[in-house]
Design a protein around this motif. Sequence first.
Motif, PDB file in Angstrom:
ATOM      1  N   ASP A  96       0.834  -1.203   0.000  1.00 52.04           N
ATOM      2  CA  ASP A  96       0.000   0.000   0.000  1.00 52.04           C
ATOM      3  C   ASP A  96       0.870   1.254   0.000  1.00 52.04           C
ATOM      4  N   PRO A  97       0.372   2.345  -0.596  1.00 56.05           N
ATOM      5  CA  PRO A  97       1.121   3.603  -0.550  1.00 56.05           C
ATOM      6  C   PRO A  97       1.329   4.065   0.883  1.00 56.05           C
ATOM      7  N   ARG A  98       2.481   4.641   1.121  1.00 58.25           N
ATOM      8  CA  ARG A  98       2.806   5.153   2.446  1.00 58.25           C
ATOM      9  C   ARG A  98       2.684   6.666   2.458  1.00 58.25           C
ATOM     10  N   GLN A  99       2.216   7.208   3.567  1.00 54.92           N
ATOM     11  CA  GLN A  99       2.159   8.658   3.701  1.00 54.92           C
ATOM     12  C   GLN A  99       3.581   9.219   3.751  1.00 54.92           C
ATOM     13  N   PRO A 100       3.773  10.462   3.286  1.00 52.48           N
ATOM     14  CA  PRO A 100       5.117  11.055   3.316  1.00 52.48           C
ATOM     15  C   PRO A 100       5.722  11.030   4.720  1.00 52.48           C
ATOM     16  N   LEU A 101       7.029  10.831   4.764  1.00 52.65           N
ATOM     17  CA  LEU A 101       7.732  10.794   6.043  1.00 52.65           C
ATOM     18  C   LEU A 101       7.641  12.139   6.757  1.00 52.65           C
ATOM     19  N   ARG A 102       7.464  12.081   8.063  1.00 50.20           N
ATOM     20  CA  ARG A 102       7.402  13.305   8.866  1.00 50.20           C
ATOM     21  C   ARG A 102       8.786  13.642   9.421  1.00 50.20           C
ATOM     22  N   ALA A 103       8.934  14.900   9.813  1.00 48.92           N
ATOM     23  CA  ALA A 103      10.217  15.355  10.343  1.00 48.92           C
ATOM     24  C   ALA A 103      10.634  14.545  11.562  1.00 48.92           C
ATOM     25  N   THR A 104       9.676  14.170  12.398  1.00 51.14           N
ATOM     26  CA  THR A 104      10.015  13.397  13.601  1.00 51.14           C
ATOM     27  C   THR A 104      10.587  12.030  13.244  1.00 51.14           C
ATOM     28  N   GLU A 105      10.059  11.421  12.180  1.00 49.58           N
ATOM     29  CA  GLU A 105      10.582  10.130  11.747  1.00 49.58           C
ATOM     30  C   GLU A 105      12.002  10.279  11.213  1.00 49.58           C
ATOM     31  N   LEU A 106      12.245  11.372  10.504  1.00 53.28           N
ATOM     32  CA  LEU A 106      13.571  11.612   9.958  1.00 53.28           C
ATOM     33  C   LEU A 106      14.580  11.899  11.056  1.00 53.28           C
ATOM     34  N   GLY A 248      10.476   5.309   2.766  1.00 53.64           N
ATOM     35  CA  GLY A 248       9.198   5.893   2.378  1.00 53.64           C
ATOM     36  C   GLY A 248       9.386   7.104   1.487  1.00 53.64           C
ATOM     37  N   PRO A 249       8.270   7.714   1.076  1.00 46.73           N
ATOM     38  CA  PRO A 249       8.354   8.887   0.197  1.00 46.73           C
ATOM     39  C   PRO A 249       8.505  10.182   0.989  1.00 46.73           C
ATOM     40  N   MET A 250       9.136  11.148   0.369  1.00 46.14           N
ATOM     41  CA  MET A 250       9.220  12.483   0.961  1.00 46.14           C
ATOM     42  C   MET A 250       8.032  13.349   0.559  1.00 46.14           C
ATOM     43  N   LEU A 251       7.428  13.020  -0.578  1.00 50.59           N
ATOM     44  CA  LEU A 251       6.236  13.693  -1.085  1.00 50.59           C
ATOM     45  C   LEU A 251       5.218  12.623  -1.438  1.00 50.59           C
ATOM     46  N   GLY A 253       3.545   9.864  -2.833  1.00 52.81           N
ATOM     47  CA  GLY A 253       3.723   8.925  -3.931  1.00 52.81           C
ATOM     48  C   GLY A 253       5.040   9.000  -4.662  1.00 52.81           C
ATOM     49  N   ILE A 254       5.895   9.994  -4.371  1.00 53.31           N
ATOM     50  CA  ILE A 254       7.115  10.165  -5.142  1.00 53.31           C
ATOM     51  C   ILE A 254       8.281  10.537  -4.231  1.00 53.31           C
ATOM     52  N   VAL A 255       9.481  10.494  -4.795  1.00 56.87           N
ATOM     53  CA  VAL A 255      10.727  10.907  -4.143  1.00 56.87           C
ATOM     54  C   VAL A 255      11.046  10.007  -2.941  1.00 56.87           C
ATOM     55  N   SER A 256      11.804   8.967  -3.190  1.00 55.50           N
ATOM     56  CA  SER A 256      12.081   7.949  -2.170  1.00 55.50           C
ATOM     57  C   SER A 256      13.237   8.341  -1.265  1.00 55.50           C
ATOM     58  N   LEU A 257      13.099   8.008   0.020  1.00 56.25           N
ATOM     59  CA  LEU A 257      14.187   8.188   0.973  1.00 56.25           C
ATOM     60  C   LEU A 257      14.751   6.823   1.340  1.00 56.25           C
ATOM     61  N   TRP A 258      16.061   6.694   1.171  1.00 56.97           N
ATOM     62  CA  TRP A 258      16.759   5.462   1.515  1.00 56.97           C
ATOM     63  C   TRP A 258      17.550   5.651   2.803  1.00 56.97           C
ATOM     64  N   GLU A 259      17.695   4.552   3.540  1.00 58.30           N
ATOM     65  CA  GLU A 259      18.619   4.505   4.677  1.00 58.30           C
ATOM     66  C   GLU A 259      19.749   3.544   4.328  1.00 58.30           C
ATOM     67  N   PRO A 260      20.946   4.056   3.995  1.00 59.66           N
ATOM     68  CA  PRO A 260      22.071   3.185   3.640  1.00 59.66           C
ATOM     69  C   PRO A 260      22.457   2.284   4.812  1.00 59.66           C
ATOM     70  N   MET A 261      22.770   1.044   4.499  1.00 60.36           N
ATOM     71  CA  MET A 261      23.116   0.070   5.531  1.00 60.36           C
ATOM     72  C   MET A 261      24.617  -0.064   5.751  1.00 60.36           C
ATOM     73  N   GLY A 262      25.409   0.663   4.981  1.00 64.43           N
ATOM     74  CA  GLY A 262      26.850   0.594   5.146  1.00 64.43           C
ATOM     75  C   GLY A 262      27.526   1.713   4.399  1.00 64.43           C
TER      76      GLY A 262
END
Length: 292
Positions: A96-106, A248-251, A253-262
Amino acid sequence: MRDRSSWRRCWVEEKTGGQTSASNVLTIDLAALRTDRESVVATLMQAASAQPIVVDIVDESDMRQLVLALHEARDAGRRFLHRVGPPFVRALIGQDPRQPLRATELNALNGETHTATRGGLVVVGSHVSATTRQLDALRERHAPVELEIDIDQVRDGRREDHLSELARTTRAALSHGNVVIRTARTLVTGSDARDSLAIARTVSAAVVELVRRVVESVTPRFVVAKGGITSSDVAAHGLGIERAFVRGPMLPGIVSLWEPMGGPVKGVPYVVFAGNVGGPEALADVVETLSR
């Protein structure tokens, strides 16, 4: 060279240099996608080897209809190679689509990097007009330090000195705020397609090298890469990302945020931002959220 064709079939013909004619491109229109899955499956089944198929999609439900038809065709033995954006992958795996990430999550994600530097790094390689408008809005709202990679210097014997100076300046500026590293806003082309490609590769290599030099000794609060090819090259070669979680997205449905694992930016938010995606304020909105 700028694309001249917007009609999808003609665009394929243009991008393949005429090797694939517009008449040989299959099309699935919106009406069929929404009302006649049987005909959509039939179109998928009739595709010959490596025959392009273009699909008209407006929203998430249209994407899911396409995926259902693809599953039917695959169950019947067909295989497809997809050239798509991130929402397709989500639909394909039934997410399912995810809501844009919030500042607190970031903040929870990049908490360890807050003390390393104050600023984030924005890398702009895209030349499309949408990116230029977004960069203008970012300047107006946030006034980041802005550094340009000089194409003439990276093509001759001044490359090393030029990149070293840009890296030094970038590292210093990140201690005070956000920094934009960008290519020239005017696309530089060569005498022919091959020469233009060589220039593009030279510039891309310089962008990647500059990012690599920066993160060797400084950890940005975040990294945003603007441009499809730029995002890929910066991730793989500039930041050394081999594995990452898509948070998740920053906007919407679009613009993905990744968390690098290394690698040198482990845990640092990395944003994949295609050149022609988003409205005029989109880049400024993303940077503002990441900077809170």
